[in-house]
Design a protein around this motif. Structure first.
Motif, PDB file in Angstrom:
ATOM      1  N   VAL A   1     105.045 -75.161 -11.737  1.00 10.69           N
ATOM      2  CA  VAL A   1     104.484 -74.275 -12.769  1.00 10.69           C
ATOM      3  C   VAL A   1     105.356 -72.742 -12.647  1.00 10.69           C
ATOM      4  CG1 VAL A   1     102.659 -72.828 -13.631  1.00 10.69           C
ATOM      5  CG2 VAL A   1     102.007 -75.108 -13.181  1.00 10.69           C
ATOM      6  N   THR A   2     105.563 -72.357 -11.175  1.00  8.12           N
ATOM      7  CA  THR A   2     106.258 -71.161 -11.254  1.00  8.12           C
ATOM      8  C   THR A   2     107.782 -71.101 -11.656  1.00  8.12           C
ATOM      9  OG1 THR A   2     104.864 -70.518  -9.300  1.00  8.12           O
ATOM     10  CG2 THR A   2     107.009 -69.434  -9.439  1.00  8.12           C
ATOM     11  N   VAL A   3     108.347 -72.258 -11.389  1.00 10.31           N
ATOM     12  CA  VAL A   3     109.869 -72.348 -11.866  1.00 10.31           C
ATOM     13  C   VAL A   3     109.878 -72.546 -13.168  1.00 10.31           C
ATOM     14  CG1 VAL A   3     111.744 -73.795 -11.883  1.00 10.31           C
ATOM     15  CG2 VAL A   3     110.438 -73.656  -9.545  1.00 10.31           C
ATOM     16  N   LEU A   4     108.979 -73.471 -14.004  1.00 12.40           N
ATOM     17  CA  LEU A   4     109.115 -73.520 -15.506  1.00 12.40           C
ATOM     18  C   LEU A   4     108.553 -72.140 -16.143  1.00 12.40           C
ATOM     19  CD1 LEU A   4     107.172 -76.837 -15.763  1.00 12.40           C
ATOM     20  CD2 LEU A   4     109.597 -76.400 -16.215  1.00 12.40           C
ATOM     21  N   GLY A   5     107.780 -71.251 -15.270  1.00 16.00           N
ATOM     22  CA  GLY A   5     107.195 -70.291 -16.088  1.00 16.00           C
ATOM     23  C   GLY A   5     108.516 -68.881 -15.775  1.00 16.00           C
ATOM     24  N   ALA A   6     109.268 -69.104 -14.998  1.00 12.70           N
ATOM     25  CA  ALA A   6     110.417 -68.352 -14.652  1.00 12.70           C
ATOM     26  C   ALA A   6     111.749 -68.491 -15.437  1.00 12.70           C
ATOM     27  CB  ALA A   6     110.732 -67.997 -13.291  1.00 12.70           C
ATOM     28  N   LEU A   7     111.729 -69.759 -16.205  1.00 12.94           N
ATOM     29  CA  LEU A   7     112.761 -69.988 -16.787  1.00 12.94           C
ATOM     30  C   LEU A   7     113.566 -69.290 -17.866  1.00 12.94           C
ATOM     31  CD1 LEU A   7     113.003 -73.918 -16.679  1.00 12.94           C
ATOM     32  CD2 LEU A   7     114.372 -72.391 -15.383  1.00 12.94           C
ATOM     33  N   PRO A   8     112.474 -68.622 -18.696  1.00 10.11           N
ATOM     34  CA  PRO A   8     112.720 -67.761 -20.021  1.00 10.11           C
ATOM     35  C   PRO A   8     113.590 -66.454 -19.442  1.00 10.11           C
ATOM     36  CG  PRO A   8     110.687 -68.730 -20.472  1.00 10.11           C
ATOM     37  CD  PRO A   8     111.094 -68.950 -18.949  1.00 10.11           C
ATOM     38  N   PHE A   9     113.454 -66.139 -18.090  1.00  7.84           N
ATOM     39  CA  PHE A   9     114.166 -65.133 -17.679  1.00  7.84           C
ATOM     40  C   PHE A   9     115.539 -65.178 -17.229  1.00  7.84           C
ATOM     41  CE2 PHE A   9     109.569 -64.105 -17.045  1.00  7.84           C
ATOM     42  CZ  PHE A   9     109.319 -62.670 -17.455  1.00  7.84           C
TER      43      PHE A   9
END
Length: 377
Positions: free
Chosen positions: A12-20
């Motif tokens: 979840v952390t990796v997927l949540g950071a991808l738009p940045f």
């Protein structure tokens, strides 16, 4: 080995950071893949778990997409977009409910032909009902709004110095909808409904003897699958920002069948993996067509194959390889590899063996036998 909650938090952390860090192209691939995964999970429940062949999945995606566009747009009722999205999913479920009497009594190739008729009928309606669907040119999609927050570029938004456009905002919506799909589908599979559907797939006679209502469970599986397809249609409409009838044809239904076969029938994770593979492959080949052999770049003429056709050849070959060497799909292949790795790690180390050249102690010679006693005269 890390625990499952730790792996979930990390994912979840990796997927949540991808738009940045990713640009709009990669985010768009992710959005299309998440929408396809939602629909593939629904088809996996129907065909993989319940054992019902369906070639009409594209019809229910079209109901969800066009239902949202009409309910939230003009001409149409002009409902709030969040309400329109929920009603579009329910509308797709209602369409599946209207077809469920057929699904409850027909099976096998006959059910596949019956659902195939839905695709052609739906495509005809989409082309002729101009006031609702916009005809051949389709309709533009009204942006979704939740609590005053718009998932479009109408309002500027910047987080940590990164401008958030439509793709960045829809990314988190797609993650939330996919998480909802993941957990609800796994809950169905692990509960009594999932066990009943597996029993129906293996033997309807045995399931009926055990008290399973065959017709009702087959119809319920079709309705649930249609609702997942409707949710995927809404997500596709938001991602494409426009819906056209030609997208929801027979080719789309075949693509979804390829997703669940490649990923693994009856598996939520397998359907997700197959959806990512089938969805991302043509987009990647289109972008890098000028660097691939025998693939023509878009807009060029020549005797080579276009990127979309080449992608279909590749995942067609992938289907053949999966059926030959991994009938349970990518999910089953990964599960077997994990089992072998776990066995290898838990195997005891080999015991050391003595060298053949090692000195051995001499074998004691047997004691001489005592002389026989002579008889007494």
């Amino acid at each position: 080995m890390t625990s499952r909650p730790a792996r979930t938090v990390a994912a979840v952390t990796v997927l949540g950071a991808l738009p940045f860090y990713l640009d709009a192209f990669w985010l768009r691939i992710g959005l299309f893949s998440m929408a396809a995964a939602i629909g593939a999970v629904g088809l996996g429940l129907l065909s993989g778990t319940a054992g019902q062949l369906s070639l009409g999945h594209a019809f229910f995606l079209a109901v969800g997409a066009y239902g949202y566009v009409w309910l939230a747009g003009e001409p149409g009722p002009g409902l709030p977009t969040a309400v329109a999205a929920v009603l579009a999913v329910l509308l797709a479920g209602a369409a599946g409910g209207l077809f469920s009497p057929v699904a409850g009594r027909v099976r096998g190739i006959y059910l596949g032909v019956a659902t195939l008729a839905l695709v052609f009928l739906g495509h005809h309606v989409l082309l002729t009902a101009d006031s609702v669907t916009g005809g051949f040119n389709g309709r533009s999609m009204p942006p979704l709004e939740l609590g005053g927050f718009s998932f479009s570029t109408d309002s500027e938004l910047t987080l940590l110095g990164v401008p958030f456009g439509a793709e960045e905002r829809l990314w988190y919506l797609g993650l939330a909808l996919f998480a909802l799909t993941w957990f609800t589908a796994r809950g169905l599979l692990r509960g009594r409904p999932g066990r009943a559907l597996v029993a129906l797939r293996d033997s309807e006679t045995a399931a009926a003897v055990m008290g399973v209502n065959v017709a009702r469970h087959r119809s319920a599986a079709f309705v649930v699958s249609s609702m997942y397809a409707g949710l995927a249609g809404v997500m596709l409409a938001l991602s494409f920002r426009r819906v056209v009838p030609d997208y929801f044809g027979l080719v789309l239904s075949v693509d979804y069948l390829a997703m669940i076969v490649i990923g693994g029938l009856g598996s939520v994770a397998g359907a997700t993996a197959g959806a990512v593979f089938v969805t991302a492959l043509p987009l990647l080949m289109t972008r890098y067509a000028d660097q691939l052999p025998l693939v023509a770049a878009p807009g060029t003429t020549g005797g080579t194959v276009g990127p979309t056709e080449a992608a279909r050849y590749l995942y067609g070959a992938a289907i053949v390889l999966v059926l030959l060497f991994a009938p349970d799909g990518l999910h089953g292949l990964v599960r077997r590899l994990r089992t072998r790795l776990r066995r290898h790690r838990s195997a005891p180390p080999p015991t050391p063996t003595t060298s053949r050249t090692a000195t051995t102690s001499p074998t004691p010679s047997p004691a001489p036998a005592a002389p026989a006693k002579e008889p007494t005269p």
